[in-house]
Motif scaffolding. Structure first.
Motif, short mmCIF file in Angstrom:
data_model
loop_
_atom_site.label_atom_id
_atom_site.label_comp_id
_atom_site.label_asym_id
_atom_site.label_seq_id
_atom_site.Cartn_x
_atom_site.Cartn_y
_atom_site.Cartn_z
N LEU A 278 38.37 21.17 10.80
CA LEU A 278 39.02 20.79 12.06
C LEU A 278 39.54 22.06 12.73
CD1 LEU A 278 41.07 17.75 10.72
CD2 LEU A 278 38.99 17.67 12.09
N LEU A 279 39.68 21.95 14.03
CA LEU A 279 40.26 23.07 14.76
C LEU A 279 41.76 23.07 14.47
CD1 LEU A 279 39.54 25.28 16.81
CD2 LEU A 279 40.23 23.68 18.61
N LEU A 280 42.25 24.14 13.87
CA LEU A 280 43.65 24.16 13.42
C LEU A 280 44.61 24.34 14.60
CD1 LEU A 280 43.33 26.47 10.28
CD2 LEU A 280 43.33 23.97 10.36
N ASN A 281 45.77 23.72 14.48
CA ASN A 281 46.80 24.02 15.48
C ASN A 281 47.47 25.35 15.08
OD1 ASN A 281 48.94 23.50 13.64
ND2 ASN A 281 48.87 21.31 14.12
N ARG B 68 50.61 7.33 11.95
CA ARG B 68 49.91 8.57 11.62
C ARG B 68 48.73 8.85 12.54
NH1 ARG B 68 51.04 10.82 6.52
NH2 ARG B 68 48.89 11.48 6.25
N VAL C 290 55.75 18.38 7.71
CA VAL C 290 56.17 16.99 7.84
C VAL C 290 54.98 16.08 7.53
CG1 VAL C 290 57.95 17.54 9.54
CG2 VAL C 290 55.67 16.89 10.32
N GLY D 169 51.88 13.95 7.65
CA GLY D 169 50.86 13.85 8.69
C GLY D 169 50.66 15.13 9.47
N SER D 170 51.20 16.26 8.96
CA SER D 170 51.08 17.51 9.72
C SER D 170 49.79 18.25 9.39
CB SER D 170 52.27 18.41 9.41
OG SER D 170 52.33 18.68 8.02
N GLY D 171 49.00 17.70 8.48
CA GLY D 171 47.72 18.34 8.19
C GLY D 171 47.80 19.40 7.11
N LYS D 172 48.60 19.13 6.08
CA LYS D 172 48.68 20.06 4.96
C LYS D 172 47.32 20.13 4.25
CE LYS D 172 52.30 17.95 3.13
NZ LYS D 172 52.69 17.10 4.26
N THR D 173 46.72 18.96 4.08
CA THR D 173 45.46 18.92 3.35
C THR D 173 44.41 19.78 4.05
OG1 THR D 173 46.07 16.67 2.78
CG2 THR D 173 43.86 17.38 2.19
N GLN E 224 49.18 25.55 11.64
CA GLN E 224 48.22 25.49 10.54
C GLN E 224 47.48 26.82 10.42
OE1 GLN E 224 46.07 21.99 12.02
NE2 GLN E 224 46.53 20.91 10.12
N HIS F 222 47.03 7.25 3.80
CA HIS F 222 46.87 7.39 5.24
C HIS F 222 46.34 6.06 5.77
CE1 HIS F 222 46.36 9.64 8.92
NE2 HIS F 222 45.15 9.13 9.05
N ALA G 242 49.74 16.56 13.06
CA ALA G 242 48.46 17.10 13.52
C ALA G 242 47.83 16.16 14.53
CB ALA G 242 47.53 17.28 12.33
N GLY G 243 46.92 16.67 15.31
CA GLY G 243 46.19 15.84 16.26
C GLY G 243 47.13 15.19 17.24
N ARG H 108 38.46 13.63 0.36
CA ARG H 108 38.42 14.69 1.36
C ARG H 108 37.92 16.01 0.78
NH1 ARG H 108 43.97 14.16 4.59
NH2 ARG H 108 43.16 15.90 5.80
P1 ADP Z 1 49.58 15.64 5.39
O1 ADP Z 1 48.82 15.97 4.14
O2 ADP Z 1 50.37 16.80 5.90
O3 ADP Z 1 50.38 14.38 5.33
P2 ADP Z 1 46.97 15.20 6.42
O4 ADP Z 1 46.35 16.45 5.97
O5 ADP Z 1 46.68 13.94 5.69
O6 ADP Z 1 48.54 15.40 6.54
O7 ADP Z 1 46.60 15.02 7.95
C1 ADP Z 1 46.94 13.87 8.69
C2 ADP Z 1 45.82 13.54 9.65
O8 ADP Z 1 45.70 14.53 10.66
C3 ADP Z 1 44.46 13.43 8.99
O9 ADP Z 1 43.79 12.33 9.51
C4 ADP Z 1 43.77 14.72 9.38
O10 ADP Z 1 42.38 14.54 9.47
C5 ADP Z 1 44.37 14.99 10.75
N1 ADP Z 1 44.40 16.42 11.08
C6 ADP Z 1 44.82 17.42 10.28
N2 ADP Z 1 44.71 18.61 10.93
C7 ADP Z 1 44.24 18.35 12.15
C8 ADP Z 1 43.91 19.15 13.30
N3 ADP Z 1 44.11 20.47 13.27
N4 ADP Z 1 43.44 18.52 14.39
C9 ADP Z 1 43.27 17.19 14.40
N5 ADP Z 1 43.54 16.37 13.38
C10 ADP Z 1 44.03 16.93 12.25
#
Ligand code: ADP
Ligand code: ZN
Ligand code: ZN
Length: 737
Positions: free
Chosen positions: A203-206, A593, A231, A233-237, A209, A553, A387-388, A270
Motif C-alpha cells: 500500500l502507499l504509506l502515509n 475501521r 492507534v 487501525g493505523s496500519g501497523k501490519t 508509516q 478487522h 490508515a486510509g 496477510r
Molecule cells: P493495525 O494493525 O494498526 O490495527 P492494520 O494494519 O490492520 O492496522 O490496518 C488497518 C487497515 O488499514 C487495513 O485494512 C489496512 O489494509 C489498511 N491500511 C493500512 N495502511 C494503509 C495505507 N497506507 N493506505 C490505505 N490503507 C491502509
C-alpha cells in the motif's frame, strides 16, 4: 609425554536443581571435539535423561567415586547454535531458573525426548472420491483395512502421527487401500509457500508509516529497538510487511512473535498473501513432527519468515535479520508457570546479541515499553492516525447507576444497537465474563455456589446445567434444590456471555448472533467458522470476551458496546487497571475501521472514575501518562524492579513457614537496597485445594535485586521447609497472584 588430563562433560539436565552436572564422556570419546549445544544421554538417579552440553571442563568437584559416565552423544552437530545457547544461559541466570528446565523450554518436544534432529513422518493419507462411497462391509474379513477406511471416512485425512495411537501396524493395510485407489498419500511440508501474490501489493504509506519504515530499515544489520505505537487501525501490519520486504531482500530472516495465532487468522493471511517465500508458522495445533520440522527449517535458513507465539523467541535462525513483537503489551508473552520468562524481554536481549533490530508494536503499549520509549532507550515511532479513510471512534460513558438492567444491557445501549442494525451496520458487544452467570444463589437462605477447592464462586452454565470453576476447572451438575436448605428457588446472579446472548436473542429475534468465548471455540475450526460469519456480515451482532478484542478487522462494525467496565477498576493487582485500559482501547478499536465512523459506548457504575475519564478524554496516551506518574510516586515498575516468591501447599501454614525462612535468608544477606514485603496470603488464597502465599522483593535498582536472588535461590533450594511446599521465583512478575 604426560597423559592428557581427563575432560568432563558439564551438562544442563532437566531437574529443578539450580546447578550443572558433570559426567565422564561416553567410553572411547575422550579425544573428540565436543561443542556446546549437543544433546547427551546420561544416567540420572535411576532413570536416563537428556542433557545439553554446556561446556567441556578439565576439573570437577564431583568425587571420582560418584562420577558417572554419559551413555551417548546424540547429535553430530550442536542442536542449539551459539547465539541461542548464549541467550538461554543468560535467561537462566536472569530468571534464576534451573538451567536444564530453561533449555527444555527452547526445544521441540521430540528433541526433548532425544529423537533425531531430522524431518520424518509428515505423510498424510487422504480419502479419494472412490473411497468415500465404499461401504466398509464389502471389505469382509480385511478387518484392519475396513477399520482404517472407516477412520478415514470419518476424518477425511489422517497423518502418521494421528494414526499411531489409533491403530498399530497400519502401514500394510493402508498400502492395500492405496492400491485399491481409495486412499491417496501426500507428503506435507511444514513450510507454507504462496506462489500467487499478484493480488496483494504494497500500500502507499502515509507519512507516519513511511517514517517508521525508513527509521527501522536504516538500522538493519545492527541492534536497535523501537516501539511502534500505532492507534488501532493505523496500519501497523503494513509497516511490518514493508520492513520485512527489505529484510528478505537482504537475504535475511524475520521472526514475528504474536500473542495467539489461532485468534488472528487474518494476520497470517496477510503475511501469506504478500510474500512468496516459505513461511514457518509455529502454532499450538501443529503436530510434534510438524513443529520439529518448522524448527529445523528455521535453523537451516529455509523458512524466510517465522511466525510464532511466546516460545518461538528461542527458534534458531540461520540468518536473523529482524524481530517483531506484535501486541507487545499482551500478557501471554510472559510464561506464567515453570520457567517464567518474558518473550518480549528475551527478544530484546536476543536482538542485541544478534546485532539486529527489534520492533515492538502496539496500540496500547505496556507502561514498561512506553517508559523506555519516552526515556529514549527505545526509538518511539508513533502512528497517530488511522490508515486510509478510517477515523478514530468516539467514546462515551453510559451511567448505568440505578438503571433497570434486567438484561445486562441499558435502554440506551439497546437503542443504539437498534439504530446501528437499521443502518445495516454491525455491532460488537464485549463482556469479559463467560458462562450464564458468575453466581448461582439460593433466594431463601443465601447459599451461593462456591468452589470447594478455591476461594471463588462457581460459574453457572445454563445450557449444560452445570457449575464450573474457571480457576481450577472443577465441575458439577446443578442440583434441583439448594444443598443448604432444600429450597428450589435458585437464582442466577449477574451476567455472563451466555446470558447476554439469550437476552439478545429475545430482543432481536431476527438477527444472527455470533458469540465468541473460550467455551464455544474449543473445537478446532469453530473459531474460524464464527469469525467467518462475522466477516461476511451474515451475523450483525457479535458478542464476546477478550478473544474478540484482539486484532480482528470487521469492516462494518460501527458500534462497540462495553457491557461492564467496572471489573478492572478495583483490583488489588497494580497492573489490573493497565490491563483494563488496554482492553477497553483494543475493543474500542474494532469500531469504525473502514469508511464508516465508529462509536463506543461504555456502561459503568463509576462514570466519575479517573481511569475511565482519562481514557475517554485523552485516549490511551492520556491514561498512560497519568498511570506512569502514579507508578513513579508509588515506586512501582517501571520505576522499580520486582521479584515474587510464591509458595503453596495443602496445609495453610506451610507456605508461610517457608516464606518466613526465605525472608530470614534475605535479611541475613544484608542488602539494604532491596525491600521485602510479606509474606502475605495470595489475593486468591486458596486455589485448586492449595493455600498460597507470597513474598515480594523490590528494589529501585536492578543490580542489587539480582545480587540478592543469585545468593538466595540456591539457599531456598536447601531449606527443609522448601520440601513441603511448591515454590517458585518470578522475576519481573506480570501478575501479582
Ligand atoms: P493495525 O494493525 O494498526 O490495527 P492494520 O494494519 O490492520 O492496522 O490496518 C488497518 C487497515 O488499514 C487495513 O485494512 C489496512 O489494509 C489498511 N491500511 C493500512 N495502511 C494503509 C495505507 N497506507 N493506505 C490505505 N490503507 C491502509
Ligand atoms: Zn437455600
Ligand atoms: Zn476452583
Amino acid at each position: 609425554m604426560p597423559s592428557p588430563s581427563p575432560s568432563y562433560l558439564r551438562l544442563a539436565i532437566p531437574t529443578p536443581l539450580r546447578r550443572l552436572f558433570d559426567y565422564l564422556p561416553p567410553e572411547g570419546m575422550l579425544d573428540q571435539e565436543l561443542s556446546p549445544g549437543l544433546r547427551v544421554k546420561v544416567p540420572f538417579g535411576r532413570s536416563t535423561v537428556i542433557g545439553i552440553l554446556h561446556s567441556v571442563v578439565q576439573q570437577t568437584d564431583v568425587p571420582a567415586s560418584k562420577l558417572r559416565r554419559a551413555t551417548e552423544i546424540i547429535d553430530a552437530q550442536p542442536l542449539l547454535p551459539p547465539s541461542i545457547l548464549k541467550l538461554l544461559l543468560w535467561a537462566g541466570e536472569y530468571y534464576h531458573h534451573p538451567m536444564g528446565e530453561v533449555m527444555q523450554n527452547a526445544l521441540p518436544v521430540l528433541l526433548r525426548e532425544g529423537r533425531p534432529a531430522e524431518v520424518r513422518g509428515l505423510s498424510h493419507w487422504l480419502l479419494s472420491e472412490a473411497g468415500s462411497v465404499i461401504d466398509t462391509v464389502t471389505l469382509g474379513r480385511a478387518k484392519k483395512q475396513a477399520a482404517l477406511l472407516a477412520l478415514l471416512q470419518e476424518h477425511r485425512e489422517l497423518g502418521a502421527e494421528q494414526l499411531q495411537p489409533l491403530m498399530n501396524s497400519w502401514h500394510e493395510p493402508m498400502r492395500r487401500l492405496q492400491e485399491k485407489g481409495w486412499v491417496e498419500q501426500q507428503e506435507r511440508s511444514c513450510l507454507q509457500v504462496n506462489i500467487d501474490t499478484t493480488n496483494d501489493k504494497n500500500l502507499l504509506l502515509n507519512p507516519e508509516q513511511q517514517h517508521a519504515v525508513e527509521q527501522l530499515c536504516a538500522r538493519l544489520g545492527q541492534f536497535h529497538s523501537a516501539l511502534l505505537e500505532g492507534v488501532t487501525g493505523s496500519g501497523k501490519t503494513e509497516v511490518y510487511l514493508q520492513i520485512i520486504e527489505q529484510v528478505l531482500a537482504r537475504g535475511e530472516q524475520a521472526l514475528v512473535l504474536v500473542p495467539e495465532i489461532g485468534l488472528t487468522p487474518q494476520l497470517l493471511q496477510r503475511f501469506r498473501s504478500r510474500f512468496s517465500v516459505p513461511i514457518a508458522v509455529l502454532h499450538s495445533s501443529l503436530s510434534d513432527q510438524e513443529r520439529l520440522c518448522a524448527w529445523l527449517k528455521s535453523g537451516e535458513g529455509e523458512a524466510a519468515i517465522v511466525i510464532g507465539t511466546r516460545s518461538a523467541v528461542f527458534t534458531p535462525l540461520a540468518r536473523p535479520g529482524l524481530i517483531i513483537i506484535d501486541e507487545e503489551h499482551d500478557a501471554s508473552f510472559k510464561q506464567q508457570e515453570g520457567f517464567r520468562y518474558s518473550a518480549r524481554d528475551l527478544g530484546i536481549k536476543r536482538a542485541r546479541d544478534e546485532c539486529i533490530p527489534i520492533l515492538l508494536g502496539s496500540a496500547t503499549p505496556s507502561l514498561e515499553s512506553l517508559h523506555n520509549a519516552l526515556s529514549g532507550r527505545f526509538a518511539h515511532l508513533p502512528l497517530k492516525q488511522r490508515a486510509g479513510a478510517a477515523q478514530a471512534p468516539t467514546m462515551s460513558l453510559l451511567d448505568i447507576r440505578s438503571q433497570s438492567m434486567e438484561t445486562g444491557l441499558s435502554a440506551q445501549l439497546i437503542e443504539a444497537v437498534r439504530q446501528t442494525l437499521e443502518k445495516d451496520e454491525q455491532v460488537l458487544l464485549f463482556l469479559n465474563r463467560r458462562g450464564f452467570s458468575p453466581i448461582l444463589m439460593c433466594h431463601d437462605c443465601g447459599w451461593v455456589s462456591a468452589c470447594k477447592r478455591c476461594d471463588a464462586n462457581l460459574t453457572f452454565y445454563r445450557q449444560h446445567n452445570r457449575l464450573r470453576c474457571n480457576h481450577c476447572g472443577s465441575e458439577q451438575r446443578v442440583e434441583p434444590a439448594c444443598p443448604a436448605c432444600g429450597s428450589v428457588d435458585l437464582r442466577d446472579i449477574g451476567h455472563g456471555t451466555e446470558k447476554i446472548e439469550e437476552s439478545l436473542v429475545a430482543l432481536f429475534p431476527h438477527e444472527t448472533i455470533v458469540r465468541i468465548d473460550r467455551d464455544n471455540t474449543r473445537r478446532k475450526g469453530s473459531l474460524e467458522a464464527l469469525l467467518a460469519q462475522a466477516q461476511s456480515g451474515e451475523a450483525r451482532i457479535l458478542l464476546g470476551t477478550q478473544m474478540l478484542a484482539k486484532g480482528h478487522h470487521f469492516a462494518n462494525v460501527t458500534l462497540v458496546g462495553i457491557l461492564d467496565s467496572d471489573q478492572g477498576l478495583f483490583s488489588s493487582d497494580f497492573r489490573a487497571a493497565e490491563r483494563m485500559a488496554q482492553l477497553i482501547i483494543q475493543v474500542a478499536g474494532r469500531a469504525g475501521r473502514a469508511e464508516k465512523p465508529g462509536r463506543v459506548l461504555i456502561q459503568t457504575h463509576h462514570p466519575d472514575h479517573p481511569l475511565l475519564l482519562s481514557l475517554i478524554r485523552h485516549g490511551y496516551q492520556g491514561y498512560a501518562e497519568a498511570a506512569l506518574a502514579e507508578r513513579k510516586l508509588a515506586e512501582m515498575p517501571p520505576y522499580s524492579h520486582l521479584a515474587l516468591i510464591r509458595a503453596e501447599a495443602v496445609d495453610a501454614s506451610l507456605p508461610f513457614d517457608f516464606l518466613q525462612e526465605a525472608l530470614s535468608c534475605c535479611l541475613a544477606l544484608n542488602l539494604p537496597e532491596v525491600q521485602a514485603w510479606g509474606p502475605v496470603p495470595a489475593p486468591m488464597e486458596r486455589r485448586a485445594g492449595r493455600y498460597r502465599a507470597q513474598l515480594l522483593l523490590q528494589s529501585s535498582q536492578r543490580a542489587p535485586l539480582h545480587k540478592l536472588l543469585q545468593q538466595l535461590a540456591p539457599q531456598l533450594e536447601g531449606l527443609k521447609s522448601a520440601r513441603k511446599v511448591r515454590w517458585s521465583l518470578d522475576v519481573d512478575p506480570s501478575e501479582m497472584f
